[in-house]
Design a protein around this motif. Structure first.
Motif, PDB file in Angstrom:
ATOM      1  N   ALA A  10       0.848  -1.199   0.000  1.00 60.06           N
ATOM      2  CA  ALA A  10       0.000   0.000   0.000  1.00 60.06           C
ATOM      3  C   ALA A  10       0.881   1.245   0.000  1.00 60.06           C
ATOM      4  O   ALA A  10       2.027   1.215   0.444  1.00 60.06           O
ATOM      5  CB  ALA A  10      -0.906  -0.004   1.222  1.00 60.06           C
ATOM      6  N   THR A  23       2.952  -0.492   4.189  1.00 67.18           N
ATOM      7  CA  THR A  23       2.479   0.781   3.622  1.00 67.18           C
ATOM      8  C   THR A  23       3.680   1.723   3.483  1.00 67.18           C
ATOM      9  O   THR A  23       4.510   1.816   4.394  1.00 67.18           O
ATOM     10  CB  THR A  23       1.443   1.441   4.558  1.00 67.18           C
ATOM     11  OG1 THR A  23       0.281   0.621   4.624  1.00 67.18           O
ATOM     12  CG2 THR A  23       1.048   2.829   4.063  1.00 67.18           C
ATOM     13  N   PHE A  43      -1.730   5.410   8.925  1.00 67.57           N
ATOM     14  CA  PHE A  43      -1.307   4.103   9.447  1.00 67.57           C
ATOM     15  C   PHE A  43      -2.141   3.699  10.665  1.00 67.57           C
ATOM     16  O   PHE A  43      -2.254   2.505  10.960  1.00 67.57           O
ATOM     17  CB  PHE A  43       0.177   4.142   9.810  1.00 67.57           C
ATOM     18  CG  PHE A  43       0.739   2.797  10.181  1.00 67.57           C
ATOM     19  CD1 PHE A  43       0.683   1.726   9.292  1.00 67.57           C
ATOM     20  CD2 PHE A  43       1.339   2.585  11.419  1.00 67.57           C
ATOM     21  CE1 PHE A  43       1.198   0.481   9.628  1.00 67.57           C
ATOM     22  CE2 PHE A  43       1.866   1.353  11.766  1.00 67.57           C
ATOM     23  CZ  PHE A  43       1.793   0.294  10.870  1.00 67.57           C
ATOM     24  N   MET A  70       4.841   0.004   8.327  1.00 68.64           N
ATOM     25  CA  MET A  70       4.884   1.206   7.484  1.00 68.64           C
ATOM     26  C   MET A  70       6.311   1.725   7.384  1.00 68.64           C
ATOM     27  O   MET A  70       7.058   1.708   8.371  1.00 68.64           O
ATOM     28  CB  MET A  70       3.995   2.308   8.066  1.00 68.64           C
ATOM     29  CG  MET A  70       4.091   3.633   7.288  1.00 68.64           C
ATOM     30  SD  MET A  70       2.929   4.886   7.855  1.00 68.64           S
ATOM     31  CE  MET A  70       3.570   5.221   9.503  1.00 68.64           C
ATOM     32  N   LEU A 101      -4.451   1.816   8.610  1.00 70.37           N
ATOM     33  CA  LEU A 101      -3.839   0.813   7.726  1.00 70.37           C
ATOM     34  C   LEU A 101      -3.062  -0.258   8.480  1.00 70.37           C
ATOM     35  O   LEU A 101      -2.773  -1.321   7.918  1.00 70.37           O
ATOM     36  CB  LEU A 101      -2.932   1.500   6.700  1.00 70.37           C
ATOM     37  CG  LEU A 101      -3.631   2.488   5.762  1.00 70.37           C
ATOM     38  CD1 LEU A 101      -2.637   3.067   4.759  1.00 70.37           C
ATOM     39  CD2 LEU A 101      -4.775   1.806   5.015  1.00 70.37           C
ATOM     40  N   THR A 105       0.471   5.793   0.463  1.00 74.11           N
ATOM     41  CA  THR A 105      -0.343   6.987   0.679  1.00 74.11           C
ATOM     42  C   THR A 105       0.603   8.131   1.018  1.00 74.11           C
ATOM     43  O   THR A 105       1.805   7.923   1.208  1.00 74.11           O
ATOM     44  CB  THR A 105      -1.371   6.743   1.794  1.00 74.11           C
ATOM     45  OG1 THR A 105      -2.295   7.835   1.831  1.00 74.11           O
ATOM     46  CG2 THR A 105      -0.704   6.629   3.170  1.00 74.11           C
TER      47      THR A 105
END
Ligand code: FE2
Length: 282
Positions: free
Chosen positions: A195, A213, A203, A253, A206, A197
């Motif tokens: 993913a 991510t 997060f 992340m 997510l 963004t």
């Protein structure tokens, strides 16, 4: 009576001593030189990820926060692109903030990005500055500028790649409208995911999805003085840079320091970053 010629001679040969003012000036020049050097200096960070369900290795480059503007010239973007080409990415992810205040800069930003031809494509989401430019009217122009050179927008949707990886793009959580249900909606169970963004604060949502991510936005503090910069960064200080994982949640992340600058054309302790993720089948 002292010999005046000797006095003059002595004065001439007296060792040079810097005044406090000169020392301060020299320090300021050295400091400014360091800031400028770090602004121009590009760092490539490399991350190896073992991914279950991947058919073949995949090299993913993340470029974030290019911020083409008066303080980020086109030749800086050109250097970023040349450096990225040498990394031979299969796919390039662009995690927002292509411009700072004016959408008119997107043409030169996109012109440089168009020199990249990763075999599995280039994908983008917008950042808060892309939404806010031109008094909140510039996002369509930024998006059109990117699409005009073949960059695909992945706003709240996903795309399956030849290597088996499904890319999932999410809108900015500060100025856009992220929709994880729509973005993750077409998954098949066990599918490998990646993913991306703009704002790492997403997060908090997510982290519940079983994937990595990628985010940007913070610039790593841009001028990062430990213990001081975070005081001026409100919530952004929670996910400033690097890897994050919350206990008991499956997601991880990575927050990039990004590439461009805002407000002043300088970085300190937060070098401009090209992040390379080498994904290999687990
Ligand atoms: Fe940014």
């Amino acid at each position: 009576m002292p010999d005046r010629r000797l006095l003059r001679l002595n004065k001439t040969h007296k060792p040079a001593r810097l005044t406090r003012r000169q020392l301060l000036l020299a320090g300021a020049l050295l400091g400014f030189g360091g800031l400028v050097w770090e602004t121009e200096h590009l760092v490539v960070t490399r991350h190896r990820l073992e991914v279950q369900g991947l058919h073949a290795p995949c090299r993913v480059v993340q470029l974030s926060d290019l911020h083409r503007s008066w303080c980020v010239p086109e030749n800086f973007i050109a250097r970023v692109v040349s450096c990225t080409q040498r990394l031979n990415p299969d796919v390039v992810l662009l995690s927002g903030d292509f411009v700072t205040s004016h959408s008119s800069y997107i043409a030169s930003c996109a012109r440089q990005l168009s020199r990249l031809h990763p075999p599995q494509g280039m994908y983008a989401v917008l950042g808060n500055h892309d939404y806010r430019c031109d008094q909140w009217q510039g996002a369509p122009a930024v998006q059109e500028g990117l699409q005009a050179v073949g960059i695909q927008m992945l706003t709240n949707r996903s795309q399956k790649l030849d290597c088996g990886l499904r890319l999932v793009g999410l809108d900015d959580c500060e100025t856009g409208a992220p929709d994880p249900d729509a973005a993750f909606g077409r998954l098949t169970p066990g599918e490998p995911l990646l993913a991306f963004t703009h704002n790492p604060l997403l997060f908090d949502v997510l982290c519940g999805f079983p994937c990595v991510t990628l985010a940007g936005h913070t610039h790593g503090g841009q001028i990062y003085i430990p213990g001081v910069t975070p005081l001026f960064m409100d919530e952004r200080a929670r996910y400033l840079r690097g890897w994050f994982q919350k206990p008991q949640w499956p997601g991880r992340m990575y927050v990039s320091c990004g590439l461009g600058t805002i407000a002043i054309p300088a970085r300190f302790n937060a070098p401009a970053e090209i992040a390379l993720f080498e994904l290999v089948p687990a």
